[in-house]
Design a protein around this motif. Sequence first.
Motif, PDB file in Angstrom:
ATOM      1  N   UNK A 139       4.614  19.076  -8.312  1.00 46.94           N
ATOM      2  CA  UNK A 139       3.199  19.368  -8.171  1.00 46.94           C
ATOM      3  C   UNK A 139       2.934  20.165  -6.915  1.00 46.94           C
ATOM      4  N   UNK A 140       1.715  20.698  -6.856  1.00 47.29           N
ATOM      5  CA  UNK A 140       1.287  21.428  -5.671  1.00 47.29           C
ATOM      6  C   UNK A 140       0.686  20.473  -4.665  1.00 47.29           C
ATOM      7  N   UNK A 141       0.926  20.684  -3.397  1.00 47.63           N
ATOM      8  CA  UNK A 141       0.391  19.803  -2.368  1.00 47.63           C
ATOM      9  C   UNK A 141      -0.780  20.423  -1.629  1.00 47.63           C
ATOM     10  N   UNK A 142      -1.290  21.566  -2.100  1.00 42.75           N
ATOM     11  CA  UNK A 142      -2.350  22.266  -1.390  1.00 42.75           C
ATOM     12  C   UNK A 142      -3.555  21.376  -1.179  1.00 42.75           C
ATOM     13  N   UNK A 143      -3.920  20.631  -2.242  1.00 38.13           N
ATOM     14  CA  UNK A 143      -5.189  19.919  -2.188  1.00 38.13           C
ATOM     15  C   UNK A 143      -5.108  18.535  -1.590  1.00 38.13           C
ATOM     16  N   UNK A 144      -3.933  17.997  -1.374  1.00 40.42           N
ATOM     17  CA  UNK A 144      -3.830  16.602  -0.951  1.00 40.42           C
ATOM     18  C   UNK A 144      -4.572  16.335   0.338  1.00 40.42           C
ATOM     19  N   UNK A 145      -4.435  17.190   1.321  1.00 40.01           N
ATOM     20  CA  UNK A 145      -5.069  16.948   2.602  1.00 40.01           C
ATOM     21  C   UNK A 145      -6.583  16.974   2.498  1.00 40.01           C
ATOM     22  N   UNK A 169       9.309  12.640 -13.858  1.00 41.90           N
ATOM     23  CA  UNK A 169       9.722  13.360 -12.660  1.00 41.90           C
ATOM     24  C   UNK A 169       8.501  13.934 -11.963  1.00 41.90           C
ATOM     25  N   UNK A 170       7.610  14.497 -12.752  1.00 40.55           N
ATOM     26  CA  UNK A 170       6.371  15.061 -12.204  1.00 40.55           C
ATOM     27  C   UNK A 170       5.514  13.981 -11.540  1.00 40.55           C
ATOM     28  N   UNK A 171       5.431  12.796 -12.170  1.00 36.09           N
ATOM     29  CA  UNK A 171       4.646  11.697 -11.596  1.00 36.09           C
ATOM     30  C   UNK A 171       5.207  11.279 -10.249  1.00 36.09           C
ATOM     31  N   UNK A 172       6.542  11.222 -10.128  1.00 29.21           N
ATOM     32  CA  UNK A 172       7.153  10.860  -8.852  1.00 29.21           C
ATOM     33  C   UNK A 172       6.750  11.842  -7.768  1.00 29.21           C
ATOM     34  N   UNK A 173       6.769  13.137  -8.097  1.00 30.64           N
ATOM     35  CA  UNK A 173       6.372  14.150  -7.131  1.00 30.64           C
ATOM     36  C   UNK A 173       4.888  14.070  -6.806  1.00 30.64           C
ATOM     37  N   UNK A 174       4.069  13.794  -7.829  1.00 27.46           N
ATOM     38  CA  UNK A 174       2.632  13.632  -7.584  1.00 27.46           C
ATOM     39  C   UNK A 174       2.378  12.490  -6.621  1.00 27.46           C
ATOM     40  N   UNK A 208       0.818  -1.201   0.000  1.00 26.71           N
ATOM     41  CA  UNK A 208       0.000   0.000   0.000  1.00 26.71           C
ATOM     42  C   UNK A 208       0.855   1.256   0.000  1.00 26.71           C
ATOM     43  N   UNK A 209       0.442   2.241  -0.802  1.00 28.11           N
ATOM     44  CA  UNK A 209       1.146   3.511  -0.863  1.00 28.11           C
ATOM     45  C   UNK A 209       2.398   3.509  -1.706  1.00 28.11           C
ATOM     46  N   UNK A 210       2.728   2.375  -2.326  1.00 29.35           N
ATOM     47  CA  UNK A 210       3.960   2.283  -3.122  1.00 29.35           C
ATOM     48  C   UNK A 210       3.706   2.692  -4.565  1.00 29.35           C
ATOM     49  N   UNK A 211       4.796   2.939  -5.285  1.00 24.96           N
ATOM     50  CA  UNK A 211       4.743   3.115  -6.735  1.00 24.96           C
ATOM     51  C   UNK A 211       5.563   1.982  -7.327  1.00 24.96           C
ATOM     52  N   UNK A 219      11.576   6.158 -11.436  1.00 23.03           N
ATOM     53  CA  UNK A 219      10.286   6.504 -10.833  1.00 23.03           C
ATOM     54  C   UNK A 219       9.883   5.577  -9.695  1.00 23.03           C
ATOM     55  N   UNK A 220      10.115   4.277  -9.840  1.00 26.92           N
ATOM     56  CA  UNK A 220       9.463   3.293  -8.976  1.00 26.92           C
ATOM     57  C   UNK A 220      10.175   3.053  -7.652  1.00 26.92           C
ATOM     58  N   UNK A 221       9.369   2.701  -6.635  1.00 26.83           N
ATOM     59  CA  UNK A 221       9.901   2.191  -5.372  1.00 26.83           C
ATOM     60  C   UNK A 221      10.392   0.754  -5.557  1.00 26.83           C
ATOM     61  N   UNK A 222       9.586  -0.024  -6.313  1.00 26.13           N
ATOM     62  CA  UNK A 222       9.920  -1.416  -6.586  1.00 26.13           C
ATOM     63  C   UNK A 222       9.619  -1.721  -8.046  1.00 26.13           C
ATOM     64  N   UNK A 223      10.336  -2.689  -8.583  1.00 21.28           N
ATOM     65  CA  UNK A 223      10.154  -3.102  -9.967  1.00 21.28           C
ATOM     66  C   UNK A 223       9.795  -4.584 -10.000  1.00 21.28           C
ATOM     67  N   UNK A 224       8.781  -4.917 -10.799  1.00 23.11           N
ATOM     68  CA  UNK A 224       8.444  -6.307 -11.100  1.00 23.11           C
ATOM     69  C   UNK A 224       8.846  -6.529 -12.556  1.00 23.11           C
ATOM     70  N   UNK A 225       9.937  -7.266 -12.777  1.00 24.36           N
ATOM     71  CA  UNK A 225      10.460  -7.483 -14.119  1.00 24.36           C
ATOM     72  C   UNK A 225       9.883  -8.769 -14.686  1.00 24.36           C
TER      73      UNK A 225
END
Length: 289
Positions: free
Chosen positions: A266-272, A173-178, A27-30, A199-205
């Motif tokens: 990206x902007x983090x204003x709306x995340x919360x 790069x933008x996706x990683x920040x998002x 959960x929460x990973x990319x 980009x990824x935290x983990x890779x499934x090859x």
Amino acid sequence: MSIAVRGVTKRFGDFVALDDVSVAIAGGSLTALLGPSGSGKSTLLRVIAGLEEPDEGKVLILGEHATGLPPQKRGVGFVFQHYAAFKHLTVRENVAFGLRIRKRPKEEIRGRVDELLELVQLNGLAERYPAQLSGGQRQRMALARALAVEPKVLLLDEPFGALDARVRKELRTWLRRLHEDVHVTTVLVTHDQEEAMDVADRIVLMNEGRIEQTGKPRDLYEHPASEFVMGFVGRSTDSTTPSCVRTISRSSSSRTGRVERGSSSVSSISASKFGWKSRSRTTMRSGSS
């Protein structure tokens, strides 16, 4: 685990697209599903989404059996390579589409769309039509539309594959920040080794319908489990350590060390306001696609 695939096999006639595949995605990973054409990565993503039904095995999402559920009941957001935008609707209307068919109140829709457009840096383009956007802007619109319904997981099928190299690099790069901002479990399909490692935290090859190795990007580069892994991961690198691995080694406990400061984000204003975890506040570089 947010997603669990257990013993999944999928055939198309005599062709075995997935051969007894099992994988767990935290959960929460990319997580990147990486592999050459025909390796089964897109089929696996479509099985998770409910767009394909496995011949054998099962899929669990947040611990619940999802194998027999239709896509709209799985709580997934899906972004395709070719945008799938409604050409006759504005950016605002495209992002609002999923909320409207769920009959959310108008004020709630307006507020949520405003927040998402700011999150993906399209708030100044809300009344434009898809044909009036660049390829990169259309993909950011597609990501906003997928996030609008607050999915349990976000599934991306080679979302940058139709874009040129410069825009792809900027958007990954933008996706990683998002992802750092909204922290929704994300699965990305790509055939681009550098993209996956950046980009990824983990890779499934994957290769020929099977999983060759699963691990952190650096693990696959430094400790390949087979000749295929060594050859495929090494294909995008030079004779020394690749830039994406050098960046990992330089980074601190924060993942912001993966990219140059201020390159795109990206902007983090709306995340919360969506109940997501907010980790950073950054802005998209002017002139970005």
